[in-house]
Design a protein around this motif. Structure first.
Motif, PDB file in Angstrom:
ATOM      1  N   ASP A  42       0.841  -1.204   0.000  1.00  0.00           N
ATOM      2  CA  ASP A  42       0.000   0.000   0.000  1.00  0.00           C
ATOM      3  C   ASP A  42       0.875   1.254   0.000  1.00  0.00           C
ATOM      4  N   ALA A  43       1.965   1.215   0.771  1.00  0.00           N
ATOM      5  CA  ALA A  43       2.876   2.358   0.825  1.00  0.00           C
ATOM      6  C   ALA A  43       3.569   2.556  -0.524  1.00  0.00           C
ATOM      7  N   LEU A  44       3.910   1.454  -1.188  1.00  0.00           N
ATOM      8  CA  LEU A  44       4.523   1.541  -2.525  1.00  0.00           C
ATOM      9  C   LEU A  44       3.559   2.205  -3.499  1.00  0.00           C
ATOM     10  N   ILE A  45       2.307   1.777  -3.494  1.00  0.00           N
ATOM     11  CA  ILE A  45       1.302   2.349  -4.391  1.00  0.00           C
ATOM     12  C   ILE A  45       1.141   3.842  -4.113  1.00  0.00           C
ATOM     13  N   ALA A  46       1.170   4.213  -2.838  1.00  0.00           N
ATOM     14  CA  ALA A  46       1.050   5.630  -2.489  1.00  0.00           C
ATOM     15  C   ALA A  46       2.227   6.430  -3.036  1.00  0.00           C
ATOM     16  N   ARG A  47       3.423   5.833  -3.029  1.00  0.00           N
ATOM     17  CA  ARG A  47       4.596   6.527  -3.547  1.00  0.00           C
ATOM     18  C   ARG A  47       4.527   6.702  -5.066  1.00  0.00           C
ATOM     19  N   GLN A  48       3.822   5.813  -5.739  1.00  0.00           N
ATOM     20  CA  GLN A  48       3.704   5.912  -7.197  1.00  0.00           C
ATOM     21  C   GLN A  48       2.858   7.108  -7.648  1.00  0.00           C
ATOM     22  N   THR A  49       1.824   7.400  -6.901  1.00  0.00           N
ATOM     23  CA  THR A  49       0.825   8.399  -7.305  1.00  0.00           C
ATOM     24  C   THR A  49       0.375   8.111  -8.740  1.00  0.00           C
ATOM     25  N   ALA A  50      -0.072   6.892  -8.961  1.00  0.00           N
ATOM     26  CA  ALA A  50      -0.467   6.468 -10.313  1.00  0.00           C
ATOM     27  C   ALA A  50      -1.974   6.554 -10.499  1.00  0.00           C
ATOM     28  N   SER A  51      -2.379   6.687 -11.750  1.00  0.00           N
ATOM     29  CA  SER A  51      -3.802   6.637 -12.086  1.00  0.00           C
ATOM     30  C   SER A  51      -3.988   5.668 -13.250  1.00  0.00           C
ATOM     31  N   HIS A  52      -5.168   5.063 -13.301  1.00  0.00           N
ATOM     32  CA  HIS A  52      -5.485   4.102 -14.353  1.00  0.00           C
ATOM     33  C   HIS A  52      -6.630   4.671 -15.189  1.00  0.00           C
ATOM     34  N   PRO A  53      -6.322   5.294 -16.318  1.00  0.00           N
ATOM     35  CA  PRO A  53      -7.387   5.929 -17.107  1.00  0.00           C
ATOM     36  C   PRO A  53      -8.405   4.922 -17.640  1.00  0.00           C
ATOM     37  N   SER A  54      -9.647   5.339 -17.673  1.00  0.00           N
ATOM     38  CA  SER A  54     -10.705   4.503 -18.239  1.00  0.00           C
ATOM     39  C   SER A  54     -10.586   4.487 -19.759  1.00  0.00           C
ATOM     40  N   PHE A  55     -11.284   3.576 -20.395  1.00  0.00           N
ATOM     41  CA  PHE A  55     -11.280   3.527 -21.862  1.00  0.00           C
ATOM     42  C   PHE A  55     -11.813   4.832 -22.443  1.00  0.00           C
ATOM     43  N   GLU A  56     -12.831   5.383 -21.789  1.00  0.00           N
ATOM     44  CA  GLU A  56     -13.384   6.648 -22.271  1.00  0.00           C
ATOM     45  C   GLU A  56     -12.332   7.757 -22.210  1.00  0.00           C
ATOM     46  N   GLN A  57     -11.569   7.801 -21.133  1.00  0.00           N
ATOM     47  CA  GLN A  57     -10.522   8.815 -20.994  1.00  0.00           C
ATOM     48  C   GLN A  57      -9.426   8.643 -22.041  1.00  0.00           C
TER      49      GLN A  57
ATOM     50  N   PHE B  19      -0.589   4.040 -32.915  1.00  0.00           N
ATOM     51  CA  PHE B  19      -1.812   3.899 -32.113  1.00  0.00           C
ATOM     52  C   PHE B  19      -2.827   3.039 -32.860  1.00  0.00           C
ATOM     53  N   ASN B  20      -3.500   2.176 -32.115  1.00  0.00           N
ATOM     54  CA  ASN B  20      -4.670   1.491 -32.647  1.00  0.00           C
ATOM     55  C   ASN B  20      -5.750   1.508 -31.563  1.00  0.00           C
ATOM     56  N   THR B  21      -6.618   2.491 -31.635  1.00  0.00           N
ATOM     57  CA  THR B  21      -7.688   2.595 -30.640  1.00  0.00           C
ATOM     58  C   THR B  21      -8.993   1.957 -31.118  1.00  0.00           C
ATOM     59  N   ARG B  22      -8.959   1.360 -32.304  1.00  0.00           N
ATOM     60  CA  ARG B  22     -10.198   0.752 -32.823  1.00  0.00           C
ATOM     61  C   ARG B  22     -10.747  -0.338 -31.897  1.00  0.00           C
ATOM     62  N   PRO B  23      -9.896  -1.224 -31.334  1.00  0.00           N
ATOM     63  CA  PRO B  23     -10.460  -2.225 -30.411  1.00  0.00           C
ATOM     64  C   PRO B  23     -11.195  -1.602 -29.232  1.00  0.00           C
ATOM     65  N   ILE B  24     -10.677  -0.512 -28.671  1.00  0.00           N
ATOM     66  CA  ILE B  24     -11.376   0.153 -27.575  1.00  0.00           C
ATOM     67  C   ILE B  24     -12.662   0.788 -28.077  1.00  0.00           C
ATOM     68  N   GLN B  25     -12.625   1.382 -29.250  1.00  0.00           N
ATOM     69  CA  GLN B  25     -13.849   1.961 -29.829  1.00  0.00           C
ATOM     70  C   GLN B  25     -14.915   0.874 -29.995  1.00  0.00           C
ATOM     71  N   ASP B  26     -14.496  -0.293 -30.529  1.00  0.00           N
ATOM     72  CA  ASP B  26     -15.433  -1.408 -30.724  1.00  0.00           C
ATOM     73  C   ASP B  26     -15.989  -1.901 -29.384  1.00  0.00           C
ATOM     74  N   PHE B  27     -15.123  -1.961 -28.384  1.00  0.00           N
ATOM     75  CA  PHE B  27     -15.564  -2.415 -27.078  1.00  0.00           C
ATOM     76  C   PHE B  27     -16.619  -1.479 -26.503  1.00  0.00           C
ATOM     77  N   LEU B  28     -16.365  -0.192 -26.580  1.00  0.00           N
ATOM     78  CA  LEU B  28     -17.310   0.776 -26.007  1.00  0.00           C
ATOM     79  C   LEU B  28     -18.640   0.760 -26.747  1.00  0.00           C
ATOM     80  N   ARG B  29     -18.600   0.570 -28.060  1.00  0.00           N
ATOM     81  CA  ARG B  29     -19.857   0.476 -28.818  1.00  0.00           C
ATOM     82  C   ARG B  29     -20.657  -0.756 -28.395  1.00  0.00           C
ATOM     83  N   ALA B  30     -19.952  -1.876 -28.235  1.00  0.00           N
ATOM     84  CA  ALA B  30     -20.622  -3.119 -27.854  1.00  0.00           C
ATOM     85  C   ALA B  30     -21.158  -3.069 -26.428  1.00  0.00           C
TER      86      ALA B  30
END
Length: 330
Positions: free
Chosen positions: A255-270, A316-327
């Motif tokens: 947990d302390a390691l994760i706090a030191r990272q200050t990371a974010s995981h963007p959503s497919f929409e983002q 970049f190939n964002t088509r798979p994410i586009q297809d996923f969001l449509r489905a």
């Protein structure tokens, strides 16, 4: 009894239909969502049998991708740009993680280093041609120093903590978990990705042939990732425990390691916005694309590649994410 038989039948059918996807990951980085999804059978439930292959760092995955030995690879931006610039048929499917303080410049207080300017004449460990090397050059530039005014020691992330403890380097620039190990040994952080005004993170890279030939497997992978992200938000400790075990840390340490990272995981929409990979058709104007182009210029200057790509669009190939969001829409 009937319920048990039904569940068993569904499991057997799913297993029979599952596609094996060979995935490369970095042992010297943090793979929280990947380890959770793999260890809990999430991939298999979505028709994807994942075979994990460990690599010490991102550059080591490039030959495996070129030889078709792995299909997907989790790496940093630098090896991806290196491979693409050298003509490898690879593409970025998504930016999985954005880090703000995961990459840090740490120094030995006993070496008399208080600021970046104090690195003059000191020995600094970096992984040459990588994120850490680029961060160091930015830090030196901001402090009015040239690269030749420090002694660069080229080390893999895993080899930096032993070198630091042995007094073979005065400073090091790398990421978790190894930067945290040096801090535990007394190193003091004096710069981060955020303080240097940079961006970095982890990306998923695929062989173009795999994406084209196995669209169902790609969709199963994305579905699993979506589910893992949601579970992580709802129950972080449940998701983190698997990666904590892999790196040999307790829940509290991790947990302390994760706090030191200050990371974010963007959503497919983002990801499909200008802040990341760009809306469809506008990828070349996105922040991540500009970031990759800057990396290309750095790699040329450091003679790690001979030239930048004439056409950046296919990286970049964002088509798979586009297809996923449509489905996914009801």
């Amino acid at each position: 009894m009937l319920r048990f038989l039904f569940i068993l039948l569904v499991s057997l059918v799913t297993s029979a239909q599952a596609t094996t996807v060979r995935v490369g990951f970095q042992t010297g980085d943090i793979n929280t969502l990947l380890m959770y999804a793999a260890q809990t059978g999430q991939f298999a439930r979505n028709g994807v049998e994942v075979k994990l292959t460990p690599f010490p760092a991102g550059p080591a995955m490039l030959p495996a991708l070129a030889a078709g030995e792995i299909d997907l690879a989790w790496m940093g931006e630098f090896p991806a740009v290196t491979g693409f610039s050298n003509g490898m048929p690879i593409e970025i499917l998504m930016m999985e993680r954005l880090d703000f303080t995961n990459v840090r410049l740490v120094v030995n207080p006993a070496a008399g280093i208080q600021t970046v300017a104090d690195l003059k004449g000191k020995k600094v460990a970096v992984s040459v041609g990588s994120t850490s090397h680029n961060h160091l050059l930015r830090a030196l530039s901001q402090a009015g120093l040239r690269q030749d005014e420090v002694t660069i020691v080229n080390l893999s992330p895993a080899n930096m903590p032993p070198a630091y403890v042995a007094g073979q380097v005065d400073a090091a620039l790398t990421w978790e978990p190894n930067v945290g190990l040096m801090e535990k040994a007394g190193a003091r952080p004096i710069a981060t990705t955020r303080s240097l005004g940079m961006i970095t993170g982890g990306i998923w890279v695929a062989r173009q042939a795999f994406t084209k030939d196995s669209p169902a497997a790609v969709q199963g992978f994305l579905k699993t990732w979506r589910e893992a992200q949601k579970t992580y938000v709802a129950n972080p400790s449940e998701v983190r425990q698997y990666e904590a075990k892999r790196v040999g840390q307790s829940a509290q340490e991790f947990d302390a390691l994760i706090a030191r990272q200050t990371a974010s995981h963007p959503s497919f929409e983002q990801l499909l916005t200008a802040d990341f990979m760009g809306p469809p058709g506008k990828e070349l104007d996105s922040r991540l694309m500009k970031h990759l182009q800057a990396i290309g210029a750095f790699l040329v200057a450091e003679k790690r590649i001979s030239a930048t790509p004439a056409n950046w669009a296919p990286i970049f190939n964002t088509r798979p994410i586009q297809d996923f969001l449509r489905a996914e829409k009801p």
